[in-house]
Design a protein around this motif. Structure first.
Motif, PDB file in Angstrom:
ATOM      1  N   PRO A 118       0.807  -1.223   0.000  1.00  0.00           N
ATOM      2  CA  PRO A 118       0.000   0.000   0.000  1.00  0.00           C
ATOM      3  C   PRO A 118       0.837   1.269   0.000  1.00  0.00           C
ATOM      4  O   PRO A 118       0.447   2.275  -0.607  1.00  0.00           O
ATOM      5  CB  PRO A 118      -0.808  -0.137   1.300  1.00  0.00           C
ATOM      6  N   GLY A 119       2.013   1.227   0.677  1.00  0.00           N
ATOM      7  CA  GLY A 119       2.878   2.406   0.677  1.00  0.00           C
ATOM      8  C   GLY A 119       3.371   2.753  -0.715  1.00  0.00           C
ATOM      9  O   GLY A 119       3.439   3.925  -1.096  1.00  0.00           O
ATOM     10  N   LEU A 120       3.724   1.734  -1.502  1.00  0.00           N
ATOM     11  CA  LEU A 120       4.180   1.979  -2.871  1.00  0.00           C
ATOM     12  C   LEU A 120       3.046   2.509  -3.745  1.00  0.00           C
ATOM     13  O   LEU A 120       3.258   3.393  -4.585  1.00  0.00           O
ATOM     14  CB  LEU A 120       4.732   0.683  -3.468  1.00  0.00           C
ATOM     15  N   LEU A 121       1.831   1.973  -3.541  1.00  0.00           N
ATOM     16  CA  LEU A 121       0.696   2.462  -4.314  1.00  0.00           C
ATOM     17  C   LEU A 121       0.367   3.900  -3.935  1.00  0.00           C
ATOM     18  O   LEU A 121      -0.004   4.716  -4.784  1.00  0.00           O
ATOM     19  CB  LEU A 121      -0.520   1.556  -4.086  1.00  0.00           C
ATOM     20  N   MET A 122       0.502   4.213  -2.652  1.00  0.00           N
ATOM     21  CA  MET A 122       0.298   5.600  -2.213  1.00  0.00           C
ATOM     22  C   MET A 122       1.295   6.533  -2.889  1.00  0.00           C
ATOM     23  O   MET A 122       0.936   7.635  -3.338  1.00  0.00           O
ATOM     24  CB  MET A 122       0.445   5.691  -0.691  1.00  0.00           C
ATOM     25  N   ALA A 123       2.567   6.100  -2.980  1.00  0.00           N
ATOM     26  CA  ALA A 123       3.579   6.934  -3.639  1.00  0.00           C
ATOM     27  C   ALA A 123       3.235   7.143  -5.110  1.00  0.00           C
ATOM     28  O   ALA A 123       3.438   8.230  -5.664  1.00  0.00           O
ATOM     29  CB  ALA A 123       4.959   6.285  -3.495  1.00  0.00           C
ATOM     30  N   SER A 124       2.709   6.097  -5.753  1.00  0.00           N
ATOM     31  CA  SER A 124       2.293   6.218  -7.152  1.00  0.00           C
ATOM     32  C   SER A 124       1.155   7.224  -7.293  1.00  0.00           C
ATOM     33  O   SER A 124       1.145   8.054  -8.212  1.00  0.00           O
ATOM     34  CB  SER A 124       1.869   4.852  -7.689  1.00  0.00           C
TER      35      SER A 124
END
Length: 545
Positions: free
Chosen positions: A372-378
């Motif tokens: 989820p953290g990577l998707l948030m960054a995206s």
């Protein structure tokens, strides 16, 4: 600006450095500076740097934050040598200090080694000189010498195979067996030989299954001295070889068997006795403890590497979040994010568009952890790139849903609240994409929930979204939050709930937004009573002054 350093009693100086300009302090391991003291809240205070000036901010702690003896409720600028108190812990802001210097002077009579007992390292490692002593005394000295040598090897960082080979060498010297072997268990391949010793010819050592089961299954150290009456304890080749005794002991540590040690005797050596078995078992246990220590160290290093990578990801992610809110004349703005783990799946931010309007967003990615953290960054990068697109909130939600769906496997989605503020006309247009209702508070205490107008982003890409417009009046307050706040639970698993949040906001709606945030976080800490937060807590507030 000089590097900031925190001085906490009983701890070395803690420099505040790196790419970030904000550091949280508290007793939770998720803080940048962890202070494990019961008087501190999990997330107690924050030190931030704005325009080169450090500020101290209380995060709604239960026991409060004091600066030079005065309790603070809003951010205060810090100066070197300021006295800070977090709960009952005194903290001083200063610079690195050094202890007394160490020098080497000339020898004096008092420092001479005359009259001292001097044991050079090579002599310490060597076997003691044998004098005309009783055989029992010589035997004891020999055992002590070998145990000492093995103990020194246990302190070294040597590979497991080398350590076990040395163990076998020590026992070969002490017990003088005919043959010896060390075997380790492998979960996939079963037992495999690590080291073995025997007479010339290198004939295979065939172990009886009963000996192996005694060590591995029953965790027993066993000595057999009479194979004639116990034919099942030895293989035919063992009987034919003339072996007079055999012993096996497990390589065991805290109930876990790693393998086994085997030794047997052959004339002219007399059969093993109980003392021999005890000695072999003791040395095997020491070696196994070292093996387990090495395994635990490797696991700890692996965990540390993962934690370091997650901490780096957290710092990078914190750098993606906005710093201090923008100064928009006639408006007060505040945002905050407290992750439940190293990496957060929540996002908040504000972006100035080319048409003079401000885009505000608060989003929550489903799930927890690095994904989820990577998707948030995206999502954050996409919002940043699309700032120049003068899209309505409904069209923006529609486009974001399609983009995010291409980066997920269908099991991730994002709830989001998107809003466009026109400061000149005081109008706020918003789209709620599957997020929990935002709260719109008016000066008379009326609270209006801003319900969802479509599905979460990436859930069903291609579905249209709606939008609505609010005319802001002086004193109106918009509060957008993630469910990590309302679902915060006490030790009895009772949740804080939307009703309690609404009541608190209504009671404190006239406070400065930063103070209102601190009040809410303090109330959550009191409600949860030390129970861990299971989800990220993120807040975005906008008030028309």
């Amino acid at each position: 600006m000089k590097p900031l350093v925190l001085h906490i009693p009983g701890r070395p100086p803690i420099p505040l450095e790196g790419e970030v300009e904000s550091w949280t302090l508290g007793r939770s391991s998720q803080n940048d500076v962890v202070i494990p003291d019961a008087s501190l809240s999990r997330h107690h205070a924050r030190i931030s740097v704005k325009d080169g000036i450090p500020y101290l901010e209380d995060l709604g702690s239960l026991n409060g934050t004091s600066l030079n003896g005065e309790r603070i409720t809003v951010p205060h600028p810090l100066q070197e040598e300021d006295e800070i108190r977090l709960g009952q812990v005194p903290v001083r802001l200063g610079s690195l200090s050094h202890g007394p210097k160490v020098r080497i002077g000339a020898d004096t009579d008092a420092s001479s080694s005359a009259g001292s007992i001097v044991l050079p390292l090579d002599r310490l490692r060597a076997a003691p000189e044998r004098r005309s002593e009783a055989p029992e005394t010589l035997r004891l000295r020999e055992v002590i010498s070998e145990i000492q040598a093995l103990s020194l090897e246990l302190l070294e960082d040597s590979p497991p195979e080398q350590l076990l080979a040395h163990l076998l060498d020590r026992l070969w010297t002490l017990l003088k067996p005919w043959r010896a072997a060390v075997l380790l268990q492998d979960g996939r391949a079963g037992l495999h030989t690590v080291a073995s010793r025997g007479p010339e010819g290198n004939q295979p050592i065939l172990l009886a299954r009963s000996l192996v089961d005694a060590a591995l299954e029953r965790k027993e150290s066993v000595l057999f001295n009479d194979f004639g009456d116990n034919q099942g304890l030895a293989s035919p080749s063992l009987l034919l070889s003339g072996v007079t005794s055999a012993m096996v002991t497990p390589l065991e540590h805290q109930g876990v068997v790693k393998g086994l040690l085997y030794l047997d005797s052959h004339p002219p050596r007399p059969p093993f006795n109980e003392e021999d078995l005890r000695l072999a078992s003791t040395l095997a246990h020491l070696a196994t403890a070292k093996l387990e220590q090495a395994r635990m160290r490797e696991e700890a290093m692996a965990r540390k590497k993962v934690d370091q990578e997650l901490d780096l990801a957290r710092h990078i992610q914190q750098g993606l979040l906005p710093g201090f809110p923008p100064d928009i004349e006639g408006y007060e703005i505040h945002g905050n994010n407290l992750p439940s783990r190293q990496v957060s799946g929540d996002l908040f931010g504000w972006w100035l568009r080319s048409d003079g309007r401000w885009l505000f967003c608060l989003a929550d990615v489903s799930g927890k952890g690095l994904g989820p953290g990577l998707l948030m960054a995206s999502l954050q990068a996409t919002l940043e790139a699309w700032t120049e697109r003068d899209l309505s909130t409904a069209e923006l939600a529609f486009q974001l849903s399609k983009v995010l769906a291409r980066h997920t496997d269908g099991r991730r989605f994002v709830t989001a609240f998107l809003a466009l503020l026109d400061p000149r006309t005081a109008t706020l247009t918003y789209t709620n994409a599957g997020h929990n209702p935002a709260l719109f508070l008016q000066p008379d205490g009326t609270v209006r929930p801003l319900e969802a107008q479509g599905l979460p982003l990436a859930m069903l890409p291609g579905n249209a979204y709606e939008e609505a417009t609010i005319q802001l009046e002086p004193g109106d307050l918009l509060v957008v939050y993630t469910d990590g706040i309302t679902e915060a639970a006490d030790p009895q698993e009772e949740e804080f709930g939307a009703e309690a949040l609404t009541s608190l906001l209504r009671a404190h709606r006239v406070e400065p937004l930063m103070a209102l945030d601190a009040t809410l976080l303090g109330e959550l800490d009191r409600f949860t009573q030390g129970a861990p937060y299971l989800d990220d807590r993120t807040l975005l507030m906008l008030r028309k002054q």
